[in-house]
Motif scaffolding. Structure first.
Motif, mmCIF file in Angstrom:
data_model
loop_
_atom_site.group_PDB
_atom_site.id
_atom_site.type_symbol
_atom_site.label_atom_id
_atom_site.label_comp_id
_atom_site.label_asym_id
_atom_site.label_seq_id
_atom_site.Cartn_x
_atom_site.Cartn_y
_atom_site.Cartn_z
ATOM 1 N N ALA A 30 0.804 -1.436 -0.049
ATOM 2 C CA ALA A 30 -0.012 -0.079 0.052
ATOM 3 C C ALA A 30 0.858 1.200 -0.214
ATOM 4 C CB ALA A 30 -0.996 -0.055 1.138
ATOM 5 N N PHE A 53 -5.107 3.181 -0.683
ATOM 6 C CA PHE A 53 -4.293 2.726 -1.825
ATOM 7 C C PHE A 53 -5.292 2.736 -2.758
ATOM 8 C CE2 PHE A 53 -1.886 -1.061 -3.977
ATOM 9 C CZ PHE A 53 -1.498 -0.359 -4.862
ATOM 10 N N GLY A 110 1.640 8.664 1.899
ATOM 11 C CA GLY A 110 2.115 7.286 2.067
ATOM 12 C C GLY A 110 2.756 7.353 3.700
ATOM 13 N N GLY A 152 2.742 1.628 -3.080
ATOM 14 C CA GLY A 152 1.885 1.903 -4.239
ATOM 15 C C GLY A 152 1.383 3.322 -4.208
ATOM 16 N N VAL A 153 1.150 3.893 -3.220
ATOM 17 C CA VAL A 153 0.454 5.363 -3.215
ATOM 18 C C VAL A 153 1.650 6.154 -3.560
ATOM 19 C CG1 VAL A 153 -0.229 7.223 -1.730
ATOM 20 C CG2 VAL A 153 -1.140 4.979 -1.469
ATOM 21 N N CYS A 185 1.591 12.722 -2.587
ATOM 22 C CA CYS A 185 1.418 11.228 -2.557
ATOM 23 C C CYS A 185 2.504 10.722 -1.638
ATOM 24 C CB CYS A 185 1.793 10.439 -3.926
ATOM 25 S SG CYS A 185 0.322 10.763 -4.989
#
Length: 342
Positions: free
Chosen positions: A69, A194, A249, A72-73, A245
């Protein structure tokens, strides 16, 4: 007395053929990412064969997605940067700075007396501000993105160490830990974040003017400028988005580890760039894929989980990562050639 009858010319009505669900999926990018899907399925099959029920267990599947997650973000934001032929080496350090800034004693005290949302907003604001600085230097200062973000990587990490005095800051704001670190119907909140960021990133890149301008700048900045696109302003916004982002995160990692530390995100930039590149986003710019990026992140997370379950060394894992990157890129290239022939 004669009468004449006028007849109207017949009209042919053209209707757009309806696309099947499979055709829609292929047009949405499934065909371009078949190499990644094959690699992910191959890893899953290998995991089921070597680790059995331990790998196929639903809790383990959720663990894989939970570990993916945060990366990914951050990778979603990096996809926009690389699509315009840029690079951002500072995302890991920006994440650390955002986490440390949001978990200071004064910050947590204010969050306790007001709302835990203050901590989340602080992390996102610090990330966006750092990204904005990158964007200003690159777009208006004309400093190469590699140099700018390399400098930011060192500066942000150093500032995080100064603020935290090189100590791990424990989060004591229980409402924050319950809200961001909790579950919703059995699904971790960080996984939901996410998913939402991935959907938002896909819509922004593929269904908005912002996305079209991103592709145009990556393909040919000068042509984009002649077409009326404000390249500098858009570039600045792209790097601010990448910083945002990284800030998101940061709050996810804060909730997962219950800490804020200057060591958060160490080496993250390499995983992010690798996931974005094998996801089909060209380093030369002009083409980007949010769906491909998500697949790339899941591949790395699955690989890490697979090696952990089989008690394999980190060195072997790194070799396997390199092999998967090369294999996925080669398969994608072959499929792209076949698509062009047809």
């Amino acid at each position: 007395m004669s009468t004449t009858t006028e007849t109207q010319p017949s009209r042919t009505v053209y209707t757009r053929p309806r696309r099947s669900a499979m055709k829609w999926l292929l047009d949405a990018g499934l065909r371009r990412n078949m190499g990644l899907i094959f690699a992910l399925l191959l890893l899953c099959a290998l995991g089921a064969f070597t680790a059995g029920d331990r790998f196929a267990d639903s809790n383990n599947m959720m663990t894989i997605v939970r570990l993916a997650a945060v990366t990914g973000v951050v990778s979603i934001g990096a996809t926009f940067v690389i699509t315009i032929a840029g690079i951002d080496l500072s995302v890991g350090a920006i994440l650390a700075l955002s986490a440390v800034w949001a978990t200071t004693v004064s910050g947590q005290a204010f969050a306790e007396s007001s709302s835990w949302i203050f901590m989340a907003l602080t992390a996102m604001a610090v990330g966006a501000a750092a990204g904005l600085i990158n964007g200003i230097l690159i777009a208006y200062g004309k400093v190469v993105s590699f140099i700018t973000t390399l400098a930011m990587m060192a500066a942000a990490r150093g500032l995080a160490e100064i603020i935290s005095d090189k100590k791990t800051q424990i989060i004591t704001v229980e409402p924050f830990l319950k809200a961001v670190g909790g579950d919703v119907f059995g699904v971790p909140v960080i996984v939901l974040i996410f998913i939402l960021v991935a959907i938002g990133g896909w819509v922004l890149l593929n269904r908005t003017t912002f996305g079209r301008r991103t592709f145009a700048i990556g393909g040919n900045p000068e042509a984009a400028r002649l077409a009326g696109i404000k390249v500098e302003r858009h570039t600045m916004a792209i790097y601010a988005l990448a910083g945002l982002c990284a800030g998101i995160g940061a709050l996810m990692l804060m909730a997962r580890t219950t800490t804020g530390s200057a060591t958060h995100g160490t080496g993250l930039e390499l995983d992010v760039i690798a996931a974005v590149v094998i996801g089909g986003t060209l380093l030369t710019g002009g083409r980007g894929s949010i769906f491909g990026t998500v697949l790339g992140v899941l591949i790395f997370s699955t690989l890490t989980n697979l090696f952990t379950l089989n008690n394999l060394s980190l060195s072997v894992q790194l070799v396997a990562k390199g092999a998967i990157i090369v294999s996925a890129v080669l398969i994608q290239r072959q499929l792209a050639r076949r698509a062009q022939r047809t």
